[in-house]
Design a protein around this motif. Sequence first.
Motif, short mmCIF file in Angstrom:
data_model
loop_
_atom_site.label_atom_id
_atom_site.label_comp_id
_atom_site.label_asym_id
_atom_site.label_seq_id
_atom_site.Cartn_x
_atom_site.Cartn_y
_atom_site.Cartn_z
N LEU A 66 0.83 -1.22 0.00
CA LEU A 66 0.00 0.00 0.00
C LEU A 66 0.86 1.27 0.00
O LEU A 66 0.35 2.37 -0.23
N ASN A 67 2.13 1.11 0.30
CA ASN A 67 3.02 2.29 0.31
C ASN A 67 3.46 2.71 -1.09
O ASN A 67 4.13 3.73 -1.25
N ASP A 68 3.11 1.92 -2.10
CA ASP A 68 3.46 2.26 -3.48
C ASP A 68 2.92 3.65 -3.82
O ASP A 68 1.72 3.91 -3.73
N ALA A 69 3.80 4.53 -4.19
CA ALA A 69 3.43 5.93 -4.42
C ALA A 69 2.47 6.10 -5.59
O ALA A 69 1.78 7.12 -5.71
N SER A 70 2.41 5.10 -6.47
CA SER A 70 1.51 5.24 -7.62
C SER A 70 0.04 5.01 -7.24
O SER A 70 -0.86 5.29 -8.03
N LEU A 71 -0.18 4.48 -6.04
CA LEU A 71 -1.57 4.27 -5.61
C LEU A 71 -2.17 5.56 -5.07
O LEU A 71 -1.50 6.33 -4.36
N SER A 72 -3.43 5.79 -5.38
CA SER A 72 -4.13 6.94 -4.81
C SER A 72 -4.71 6.55 -3.46
O SER A 72 -4.85 5.34 -3.15
N ASP A 73 -5.09 7.56 -2.66
CA ASP A 73 -5.75 7.27 -1.38
C ASP A 73 -7.05 6.52 -1.61
O ASP A 73 -7.43 5.65 -0.82
N GLY A 74 -7.74 6.87 -2.69
CA GLY A 74 -9.00 6.19 -3.00
C GLY A 74 -8.79 4.70 -3.21
O GLY A 74 -9.58 3.87 -2.73
N GLN A 75 -7.73 4.34 -3.91
CA GLN A 75 -7.44 2.92 -4.14
C GLN A 75 -7.07 2.23 -2.83
O GLN A 75 -7.50 1.10 -2.57
N ARG A 76 -6.26 2.92 -2.02
CA ARG A 76 -5.89 2.33 -0.72
C ARG A 76 -7.14 2.10 0.13
O ARG A 76 -7.29 1.08 0.81
N ILE A 77 -8.04 3.10 0.12
CA ILE A 77 -9.28 2.97 0.91
C ILE A 77 -10.11 1.80 0.41
O ILE A 77 -10.61 0.99 1.21
N ASN A 78 -10.25 1.67 -0.91
CA ASN A 78 -11.02 0.54 -1.46
C ASN A 78 -10.45 -0.79 -0.98
O ASN A 78 -11.17 -1.69 -0.55
N ILE A 79 -9.14 -0.91 -1.06
CA ILE A 79 -8.48 -2.17 -0.68
C ILE A 79 -8.66 -2.45 0.81
O ILE A 79 -9.00 -3.57 1.22
N LEU A 80 -8.47 -1.42 1.63
CA LEU A 80 -8.52 -1.63 3.08
C LEU A 80 -9.95 -1.84 3.57
O LEU A 80 -10.18 -2.61 4.52
N ASN A 81 -10.92 -1.17 2.95
CA ASN A 81 -12.32 -1.41 3.36
C ASN A 81 -12.71 -2.86 3.12
O ASN A 81 -13.33 -3.50 3.98
N VAL A 82 -12.34 -3.39 1.98
CA VAL A 82 -12.62 -4.80 1.68
C VAL A 82 -11.83 -5.70 2.63
O VAL A 82 -12.35 -6.70 3.15
#
Lengths: 636, 167
Positions: free
Chosen positions: A361-377
Amino acid sequence: MSADFTLLTTMMFRTCITILAVLVSFVTCSVNAEIIEEQSPVARQSLHNNPTWLHLGQYKTDLFQKSFQSNISNPDFFITSMGRTDPEAEFTETVRLLIAQAATSPKSDASILCRFPARALWLARELGRDFGNPYQECEGFKTWVGDSPIEEVSAIYASGYLSNPGSVYGHLMLRFHGSNPTDPQDLLETAINYGAQSSEEDPALLYVVRGLFGGYQSTYSSLEFFHHNNRFRDDQLRDIWEYRLNLSDWEVSFLQAHIWELMNAHNTYYFLRQNCAYYVADLLNLVLEPDLIDDMKPWVVPVDIFQRLASGQENQDPLVKSFVRLSSREARFREGYARLSPLEKSIADEVLKSRDGLALLNDASLSDGQRINILNVSLDYAAYALDDTEPDSKAHKNSMLLARISLPASGETKTENPPAPHEGQPATTLQLRAFDNTKLGAGVELRIRPAYYDFLSNTAATPPFSELSMVDTKVVITDDDVFLRQMEVLKISALNVSATTLPEDKKHAWQIRLGAEQRDLSCSNCLVAYAEGGIGKAAMMGDQTAIYGFATGRVTTLDTNGSSFKAGLSGGIITAGDNWAASLSGKSLQQIDGPQHLENSFTAELRLGQGTDWDVRLKSEYNKAHENSVALSYYW
Amino acid sequence: MIRLISTIVASAAVIVAGTASAQNSPMRDAPNPWLDCGIGAMIFPDDNLELGAGISNIIWDLGTTAVTSAASSPDTCSGLSNVRSAMFIQKSYAQLETEIARGEGENLTALSSLAGCSAETQPAFVQSVRQSAAQRMASPEFETMSYNQKSEALYYASEEAAAVCQA
């Protein structure tokens, strides 16, 4: 049978209390005279026989419509000693006491107004009298009602729970709604439940037997909704469906007051008919005109009640205002996972497999939105799949929590409701099958399945790729014979398929069957009793197809081959399209005792039609004889 | 004798620890649901929710083992407004924990209602609860805390956050 027994008991009871009844009648007659004088002849004749009054006491008539008996089994519920069988005496005494206590202030919780607020409210309307306002004068009732008025009532359907014999057909309860402007899904509102008492102390088999034959008392209960919400959706992974009812203010108040009365009522619980669905539906019929219970069926299942609710009208208005699904934790995970993009899904897989995966999740190319989607699931997965008592799992979940709370607040994406319970086929099947059998010749098979569904059924809100049937009975008629082909008392199959390959998202598939059936398709006089069980694995192949395999064991009464014990393998594939569904299954069992024969059987079945009332089925089977058939099924 | 002394010392340590915990927490109505009403030992009827349990929305088993203060009783505990919050947190902590991390959810909304928040003040309440939860989750002790300890910590954080709704 139980009703007859209860009636007999009641008649004996009535005989014993006759003298007391005469005395009570004598005491009350002066007040009766006062009331009766004020009423018209029609009212005088009919009020104690009014359907609403009979409903308030849960009075039912006998087969010949000549005598009454209440379904409420505890005599202390009633005001009069003969109240359980005499609605007129109970009516007269209720009115007498309401009048006598009307001037008393303050009212005690033991007063008739406070014990029976619904009776008081209804009689006040019918008789044009003021017996007081229970919402203002009764402390216990006021405390239970709470500070904010109830504006709406919902009927709640909790989907079937195949791991508990008492919950396999789903559960029905009620929920009150206030006017909370900040929270339309207020979990703190009251829910009204119904169930058998003390049944949790019994082992499963005794629980089933006592449940079937009236071995439990049952009652209504009141609890904040969050208790049920947590248990159904998060612990048992069951979807909840909420049907908001179209009730007037008077109907809401009247219903609420009657529920308060019933908190002191007990019934005899029967799993098949006088169960949670029956008594909650009976409660609703106090204010809803269309009969929610089908008197033509000797059983009551929740989905039938919801079908009647959803199709019912009163004064040309639908009974149901709206319905919504409250999805289970498992459904939230699966639907959230399915919504992830391929990149998010690949990262989520790593996050869910181990704590180290969170580093992705620390990959800089990921947006916060993508991180949120992944972590919510991921958090939904952790809640339903990870064992909190295991240190590694606990640490894994804590890392997910910390990663998620470090990001901005954001909820889950709302999904569309899948088909609701009332949008699927009803519970009962009547089927006529024409067949051609290589040993028996041509014939017809008449089948009745009181409840509920098989792999090919078009039900809604039932677990995917599962089967549940009860007393599935097939009678065959040929040119020269009529015989029972099968009476399957119970069949449950749960494939528990998963669309993920995650380590903790793998449940066993299982199946149990028990009943009596002909040994094979060539036979008309070799009925054996059997118990069969299988355990194995199932997997999805695409969105609509599942494949499964079981290790299977079977015990029967001694068959004509001299065998009672068999073991082997079974399996199959199930798939569905827009207007059809099909299955292919096979079983190979080796006799363990007797002559060690290998017995093979195969079935291919196709369902045509997407209607909820009927379908057409084509079937080809082999089990020592070939049989091809076409069947027309009617669902009601 | 040694066992008796050990028991007395251990009991005193528990009482001191409990008092210290209470003193570190914000101002509350008395008695404190956790310290005086045995919330952590509360027995909910949830295992048998499909069973009839009468009127159980305001009743729970606060039997003698659960009431830890001689000054408190089931009656005094059931009359407190904050006991309802405490019961809700104790029962729903697992759901609340996830929803606090997300910053949204029906249990979190219910908690803010219990704290007396309106639709306008609810976001500030959620933000406050999230901030304190983030600190707890980041601390090394969080992984070793029990369910009851986490619930109790959230109860105090919720009471503190409620101040933003009553301002």
